[in-house]
Write a protein that holds these residues in place. Sequence first.
Motif, PDB file in Angstrom:
ATOM      1  N   MET A   1      21.591  13.262   7.263  1.00  0.00           N
ATOM      2  CA  MET A   1      21.372  12.694   8.602  1.00  0.00           C
ATOM      3  C   MET A   1      22.420  11.650   8.963  1.00  0.00           C
ATOM      4  SD  MET A   1      18.846  14.061  10.182  1.00  0.00           S
ATOM      5  CE  MET A   1      18.332  12.837  11.368  1.00  0.00           C
ATOM      6  N   GLY A   2      23.493  11.556   8.200  1.00  0.00           N
ATOM      7  CA  GLY A   2      24.569  10.655   8.548  1.00  0.00           C
ATOM      8  C   GLY A   2      24.124   9.208   8.594  1.00  0.00           C
ATOM      9  N   ALA A   3      24.419   8.530   9.726  1.00  0.00           N
ATOM     10  CA  ALA A   3      24.135   7.105   9.843  1.00  0.00           C
ATOM     11  C   ALA A   3      22.645   6.810   9.857  1.00  0.00           C
ATOM     12  CB  ALA A   3      24.786   6.561  11.114  1.00  0.00           C
ATOM     13  N   LEU A   4      21.812   7.772  10.242  1.00  0.00           N
ATOM     14  CA  LEU A   4      20.369   7.528  10.297  1.00  0.00           C
ATOM     15  C   LEU A   4      19.716   7.588   8.918  1.00  0.00           C
ATOM     16  CD1 LEU A   4      19.348   9.502  13.508  1.00  0.00           C
ATOM     17  CD2 LEU A   4      19.950   7.095  13.267  1.00  0.00           C
ATOM     18  N   THR A   5      20.442   8.039   7.897  1.00  0.00           N
ATOM     19  CA  THR A   5      19.867   8.089   6.550  1.00  0.00           C
ATOM     20  C   THR A   5      19.536   6.693   6.038  1.00  0.00           C
ATOM     21  OG1 THR A   5      21.247  10.037   6.153  1.00  0.00           O
ATOM     22  CG2 THR A   5      20.178   9.076   4.244  1.00  0.00           C
ATOM     23  N   ALA A   6      20.242   5.677   6.547  1.00  0.00           N
ATOM     24  CA  ALA A   6      19.943   4.299   6.122  1.00  0.00           C
ATOM     25  C   ALA A   6      18.527   3.892   6.498  1.00  0.00           C
ATOM     26  CB  ALA A   6      20.954   3.334   6.750  1.00  0.00           C
ATOM     27  N   TYR A   7      17.967   4.490   7.542  1.00  0.00           N
ATOM     28  CA  TYR A   7      16.602   4.175   7.958  1.00  0.00           C
ATOM     29  C   TYR A   7      15.587   5.190   7.456  1.00  0.00           C
ATOM     30  CZ  TYR A   7      19.191   1.179  11.124  1.00  0.00           C
ATOM     31  OH  TYR A   7      20.033   0.227  11.633  1.00  0.00           O
ATOM     32  N   LEU A   8      16.068   6.256   6.846  1.00  0.00           N
ATOM     33  CA  LEU A   8      15.176   7.278   6.293  1.00  0.00           C
ATOM     34  C   LEU A   8      15.724   7.732   4.942  1.00  0.00           C
ATOM     35  CD1 LEU A   8      12.592   8.821   7.152  1.00  0.00           C
ATOM     36  CD2 LEU A   8      14.081  10.677   7.896  1.00  0.00           C
ATOM     37  N   PRO A   9      15.615   6.890   3.907  1.00  0.00           N
ATOM     38  CA  PRO A   9      16.217   7.218   2.610  1.00  0.00           C
ATOM     39  C   PRO A   9      15.507   8.385   1.949  1.00  0.00           C
ATOM     40  CG  PRO A   9      14.880   5.232   2.460  1.00  0.00           C
ATOM     41  CD  PRO A   9      14.937   5.587   3.916  1.00  0.00           C
ATOM     42  N   PRO A  10      16.208   9.128   1.089  1.00  0.00           N
ATOM     43  CA  PRO A  10      15.580  10.273   0.407  1.00  0.00           C
ATOM     44  C   PRO A  10      14.369   9.885  -0.429  1.00  0.00           C
ATOM     45  CG  PRO A  10      17.975  10.352   0.191  1.00  0.00           C
ATOM     46  CD  PRO A  10      17.645   9.027   0.794  1.00  0.00           C
ATOM     47  N   GLU A  11      14.361   8.660  -0.976  1.00  0.00           N
ATOM     48  CA  GLU A  11      13.221   8.245  -1.790  1.00  0.00           C
ATOM     49  C   GLU A  11      11.935   8.203  -0.959  1.00  0.00           C
ATOM     50  OE1 GLU A  11      17.029   6.932  -3.429  1.00  0.00           O
ATOM     51  OE2 GLU A  11      16.040   6.608  -1.481  1.00  0.00           O
ATOM     52  N   LEU A  12      12.023   7.731   0.278  1.00  0.00           N
ATOM     53  CA  LEU A  12      10.850   7.686   1.155  1.00  0.00           C
ATOM     54  C   LEU A  12      10.393   9.102   1.498  1.00  0.00           C
ATOM     55  CD1 LEU A  12       8.803   6.291   3.007  1.00  0.00           C
ATOM     56  CD2 LEU A  12      10.591   6.163   4.761  1.00  0.00           C
ATOM     57  N   VAL A  13      11.342   9.985   1.798  1.00  0.00           N
ATOM     58  CA  VAL A  13      10.981  11.354   2.164  1.00  0.00           C
ATOM     59  C   VAL A  13      10.316  12.064   0.992  1.00  0.00           C
ATOM     60  CG1 VAL A  13      11.869  13.561   2.979  1.00  0.00           C
ATOM     61  CG2 VAL A  13      12.837  11.439   3.854  1.00  0.00           C
ATOM     62  N   GLU A  14      10.852  11.909  -0.210  1.00  0.00           N
ATOM     63  CA  GLU A  14      10.261  12.561  -1.375  1.00  0.00           C
ATOM     64  C   GLU A  14       8.875  12.013  -1.672  1.00  0.00           C
ATOM     65  OE1 GLU A  14      13.020  12.182  -4.566  1.00  0.00           O
ATOM     66  OE2 GLU A  14      14.170  13.963  -3.974  1.00  0.00           O
ATOM     67  N   ALA A  15       8.656  10.731  -1.454  1.00  0.00           N
ATOM     68  CA  ALA A  15       7.330  10.162  -1.666  1.00  0.00           C
ATOM     69  C   ALA A  15       6.321  10.753  -0.678  1.00  0.00           C
ATOM     70  CB  ALA A  15       7.382   8.639  -1.535  1.00  0.00           C
ATOM     71  N   ILE A  16       6.722  10.936   0.574  1.00  0.00           N
ATOM     72  CA  ILE A  16       5.834  11.545   1.566  1.00  0.00           C
ATOM     73  C   ILE A  16       5.569  13.008   1.211  1.00  0.00           C
ATOM     74  CG2 ILE A  16       5.648  12.239   3.984  1.00  0.00           C
ATOM     75  CD1 ILE A  16       5.185   9.293   3.548  1.00  0.00           C
ATOM     76  N   LEU A  17       6.582  13.723   0.759  1.00  0.00           N
ATOM     77  CA  LEU A  17       6.403  15.127   0.370  1.00  0.00           C
ATOM     78  C   LEU A  17       5.428  15.245  -0.796  1.00  0.00           C
ATOM     79  CD1 LEU A  17      10.084  16.404   0.656  1.00  0.00           C
ATOM     80  CD2 LEU A  17       8.157  17.091   2.101  1.00  0.00           C
ATOM     81  N   ALA A  18       5.554  14.350  -1.766  1.00  0.00           N
ATOM     82  CA  ALA A  18       4.632  14.383  -2.905  1.00  0.00           C
ATOM     83  C   ALA A  18       3.213  14.030  -2.475  1.00  0.00           C
ATOM     84  CB  ALA A  18       5.129  13.429  -3.994  1.00  0.00           C
ATOM     85  N   GLU A  19       3.080  13.079  -1.568  1.00  0.00           N
ATOM     86  CA  GLU A  19       1.757  12.669  -1.119  1.00  0.00           C
ATOM     87  C   GLU A  19       1.060  13.777  -0.336  1.00  0.00           C
ATOM     88  OE1 GLU A  19      -0.168   9.338   1.924  1.00  0.00           O
ATOM     89  OE2 GLU A  19       1.856   9.079   1.124  1.00  0.00           O
ATOM     90  N   THR A  20       1.810  14.542   0.445  1.00  0.00           N
ATOM     91  CA  THR A  20       1.236  15.613   1.257  1.00  0.00           C
ATOM     92  C   THR A  20       1.208  16.960   0.545  1.00  0.00           C
ATOM     93  OG1 THR A  20       3.409  15.983   2.271  1.00  0.00           O
ATOM     94  CG2 THR A  20       1.883  14.503   3.415  1.00  0.00           C
ATOM     95  N   GLY A  21       1.673  17.025  -0.716  1.00  0.00           N
ATOM     96  CA  GLY A  21       1.643  18.277  -1.474  1.00  0.00           C
ATOM     97  C   GLY A  21       2.660  19.300  -1.030  1.00  0.00           C
ATOM     98  N   ARG A  22       3.780  18.866  -0.418  1.00  0.00           N
ATOM     99  CA  ARG A  22       4.811  19.791   0.046  1.00  0.00           C
ATOM    100  C   ARG A  22       6.085  19.722  -0.794  1.00  0.00           C
ATOM    101  NH1 ARG A  22       0.966  21.299   2.340  1.00  0.00           N
ATOM    102  NH2 ARG A  22       0.790  22.027   4.510  1.00  0.00           N
ATOM    103  N   LEU A  23       6.048  19.009  -1.897  1.00  0.00           N
ATOM    104  CA  LEU A  23       7.214  18.940  -2.777  1.00  0.00           C
ATOM    105  C   LEU A  23       7.316  20.224  -3.570  1.00  0.00           C
ATOM    106  CD1 LEU A  23       9.445  16.877  -3.444  1.00  0.00           C
ATOM    107  CD2 LEU A  23       8.078  16.170  -5.400  1.00  0.00           C
ATOM    108  N   GLN A  24       8.520  20.781  -3.674  1.00  0.00           N
ATOM    109  CA  GLN A  24       8.699  22.062  -4.357  1.00  0.00           C
ATOM    110  C   GLN A  24       8.289  21.958  -5.827  1.00  0.00           C
ATOM    111  OE1 GLN A  24      11.206  20.309  -3.098  1.00  0.00           O
ATOM    112  NE2 GLN A  24      12.392  19.624  -4.865  1.00  0.00           N
TER     113      GLN A  24
END
Length: 516
Positions: A1-24
């Motif tokens: 996501m380029g410059a917007l990745t600073a506000y949406l880091p991969p660690e946050l996204v992976e935590a949400i994926l794990a919480e919602t059961g959508r992590l591969q």
Amino acid sequence: MGALTAYLPPELVEAILAETGRLQQRLRLLPSLCGVYFVLALSLFPHLGMALVWEKLVHAWGTQATRPSAAALRHLRARLGPTPLRALFEVLAVPLAPPGAPGVGYRGLRTVAFDGCHSLHVPDTADNRAWLGRVRTRLGWAGYPALNVMTLVDTGTRGLLGASIGENRRRCDERDLARTLLHRLTTGMLVMLDRGFDANDFLAQVHATGADFLVRMTIRRTPRAHTTLSDGSYLSMFGTLTVRIVNARFTLTGPDGKILEHDYRLATTLLDPVRHPAADIARLYHQRWEIETAYREIRATTRTGRPLRSGHRAGLEQELWAMLICHQLLRMAIIDALPGLDPDRGCYTAALEAARASITTGPLPEDRANPVHHAVQRHQLPPRRPRISARRVKHPTSRYIACDRALPRPRASTPVIEFHVTIQPPPAPPPPRNLHIRRPGTQPAQPGTRRARLTALMHTRPDHLWTVAELTTGLGDTGRGLRTQLTEWATLGFLERPKQGHYRLSPTLLTEKPEP
């Protein structure tokens, strides 16, 4: 996501994926993390197909990047679903600046607003029509179904504090959607509402959250003045809730000397006329229009008026949450780019174009300035100036009228040279109603009328309390308008109503012989 990745880091996204059961569960060429960023990129590039959007995401990796097919990208979206995007939005939907920041709040209160959006068009497919129905306009049926979205927006920063999705606007009331977001309100907020939210039960629910409100009243509401305050406003009652009424007249002078006047009637729970003068309350209500500006940024600037992509409900919800997330990320970047300045000075278009351009450059080095910040600082907007224009509809199949003829506003946006607010005195109380109550028996029922047949029916069981359903069945007609007639006959004394919805003949009519 380029410059917007600073506000949406991969660690946050992976935590949400794990919480919602959508992590591969196994190693994939297209992991779920890539799927989230891909769906967000689709919202930033509504004019491009999925394959071209993927090319922009992996452009920095050159020939080493994976080039999946369009079918693989569709399966990636289906595997992801809307749940993680919604959970991610719930995490990001927070206030972006304190209420004491310049241009954000009003005397320590955070100004927020509810409003619905009914013009997010979606593809005209059988699944979408089954969920959303069709939109009928003045000229017939619209070409596309439309989503019904309710949001809670911080009017100072135009950041989103909550959102809810409804179905077809004919089957879903705006107040019902707004009730699903009441848990987002807290003490220290001032909720600004338009006339569609002027209802006693809804306003009482808003007040119960601890937040204050400022609502424009409908023309049918005529509250009586109980106490007149020093600034010309007055106290009244909305049910059991004490409110303060401000009758304000706005006088605007254009550059050509033309004067426009318009009256607003506002109700608020800010009862102190010293801390919150009526003229300041009237001027503050204009801030509610910031939610319309936020909708314009989403619909016109980001999406350029294009419909969403998906032909089914899950895909549409996924796109909507991704679109709201991207808007929130851009507002975060604008706030950080202009510390100490009014967020209105930030150019949303400059931030959007810089974010799009940064996607193809790959991850940003830590020592490099954020290009979105640089673009916003370089293209600062001048301070907001008062202006006025006609409310005109340019869409050929809009459900709204072409223009508001009640006010002779200029067609183009015109600056306001002078702006005055005059607080009007409370209206005079209406004269007492002279009700002429006719006594029972003075006008006997005419033979064959509904009242004559009803009287004969009630004589068969004099001591029985008749319900409306029993009377409709006994009369053998459709029962149309019967409730209104029963209420009137009870007022006139022909009937008695011991309790709600139950009727019997008055003692005077019981002694009379019923008409045949």
